[in-house]
Design an enzyme around this catalytic site. Structure first.
Site, PDB file in Angstrom:
ATOM      1  N   THR A  28       3.105  -0.477   5.888  1.00 13.24           N
ATOM      2  CA  THR A  28       4.058   0.551   6.023  1.00 13.24           C
ATOM      3  C   THR A  28       3.466   1.868   5.144  1.00 13.24           C
ATOM      4  OG1 THR A  28       5.979  -0.759   5.782  1.00 13.24           O
ATOM      5  CG2 THR A  28       6.332   1.402   5.402  1.00 13.24           C
ATOM      6  N   GLY A  29       3.839   3.038   5.995  1.00 16.20           N
ATOM      7  CA  GLY A  29       3.348   4.390   5.348  1.00 16.20           C
ATOM      8  C   GLY A  29       2.819   5.365   6.425  1.00 16.20           C
ATOM      9  N   ALA A  83      -2.277   1.985   0.353  1.00 17.42           N
ATOM     10  CA  ALA A  83      -1.854   1.877  -1.280  1.00 17.42           C
ATOM     11  C   ALA A  83      -1.633   3.278  -1.788  1.00 17.42           C
ATOM     12  CB  ALA A  83      -3.111   1.142  -1.792  1.00 17.42           C
ATOM     13  N   GLU A 103       6.353  -6.106   1.917  1.00 15.91           N
ATOM     14  CA  GLU A 103       4.713  -5.789   2.075  1.00 15.91           C
ATOM     15  C   GLU A 103       4.312  -7.033   1.385  1.00 15.91           C
ATOM     16  OE1 GLU A 103       4.502  -0.950   2.451  1.00 15.91           O
ATOM     17  OE2 GLU A 103       4.378  -1.943   0.476  1.00 15.91           O
TER      18      GLU A 103
HETATM   19  C1  5RP Z   1       4.959   1.966   1.150  1.00 12.32           C
HETATM   20  C2  5RP Z   1       3.638   1.660   0.495  1.00 12.32           C
HETATM   21  C3  5RP Z   1       2.547   2.332   1.245  1.00 12.32           C
HETATM   22  O1  5RP Z   1       1.368   1.631   1.586  1.00 12.32           O
HETATM   23  C4  5RP Z   1       1.664   3.565   0.160  1.00 12.32           C
HETATM   24  O2  5RP Z   1       3.000   4.223  -0.333  1.00 12.32           O
HETATM   25  C5  5RP Z   1       0.739   4.448   0.987  1.00 12.32           C
HETATM   26  O3  5RP Z   1       1.346   5.365   1.798  1.00 12.32           O
HETATM   27  P1  5RP Z   1       0.795   6.299   2.434  1.00 12.32           P
HETATM   28  O4  5RP Z   1      -0.229   5.490   3.615  1.00 12.32           O
HETATM   29  O5  5RP Z   1       1.702   7.081   3.189  1.00 12.32           O
HETATM   30  O6  5RP Z   1      -0.113   7.236   1.295  1.00 12.32           O
HETATM   31  O7  5RP Z   1       3.363   0.874  -0.361  1.00 12.32           O
HETATM   32  O8  5RP Z   1       5.817   1.088   0.388  1.00 12.32           O
END
Ligand code: 5RP
Length: 218
Positions: A28-29, A83, A103
């Protein structure tokens, strides 16, 4: 390169780990969203995906990719996720998007965790990014008091309800010298669902988008 271009480069590099006729674990993200977009090229060759959030599920389904219930899948090869911070030991802080529990569950079932990041996520020590902890709502104040005893400074993430119906405490000012032990200690507090330290099961492969392209750490 901009941060978004680095995220996109890392996400596209993860495509080479996607094997024909397999199920792909999807995180996710914003970085993972680039990975989901990249799946467009191979979506006819894979069986489908297992997803770590309602947001990723919606995006995958909109592309016509079948999303399997994790309970119907014994195992799968790869889990691809971003991450918030990662060390050279491949220990991570995750959960900036509040999807940490699903996750961690999907990552546990996968053979290989492929972490896709831009180079701003690399740190010498975890903890600059506030550590997310998913908590059963009625336990919020109790858990916050227990976290203070461990030296943290918890802040309630206002207005956020996780996909599991819980709340998030973001823990500031932690000195995380031993992430494996802290992950265990936080998870032992009654009312904690899980915390955003991914140290007991860290990443296996890290793909880092930087100004030179994509660096791979195995
Ligand atoms: C979501 C997460 C994401 O992997 C983390 O926040 C990184 O997000 P992004 O790719 O938007 O920087 O752990 O719960």
């Amino acid at each position: 390169m901009t941060q978004d271009e680095k995220k996109k480069a890392a996400a596209q590099a993860a495509l080479k780990y996607v094997k024909k006729d397999t199920i792909v674990g999807v995180g996710t993200g914003s970085t993972v969203n680039y990975f989901i977009d990249a799946l467009e090229d191979v979506k006819r060759d894979i069986q489908g995906a297992v997803s770590s959030s309602e947001a990723s599920t919606e995006r995958l389904k909109a592309m016509g990719i079948e999303v399997f219930d994790l309970n119907s899948v014994d195992k799968f090869d790869i889990y691809v996720d971003g991450a918030d911070e990662i060390t050279k030991h491949k220990h991570m802080i995750k959960g900036g998007g509040a999807a940490l529990t699903r996750e961690k569950i999907v990552a546990a079932v996968a053979e290989t965790f492929i972490c896709i990041i831009d180079d701003t996520k690399q740190v010498p020590m975890l903890g600059q990014f506030p550590l997310p902890v998913e908590v059963i709502p009625m336990a919020r104040s109790y858990v916050a008091r227990e976290i203070v005893k461990l030296g943290g400074d918890p802040a309630y993430r206002q207005g956020v309800v996780t996909d599991n119906g819980n709340v998030i405490l973001d823990v500031h000012n932690l000195t995380i010298l031993n992430p494996v032990e802290l992950e265990r200690q936080l998870n032992a507090i009654v009312g904690v669902v899980t915390n955003g330290l991914f140290a007991n099961r860290g990443a296996d492969i890290v793909l880092i988008g930087n100004n030179d392209g994509v660096e791979t750490i195995n």
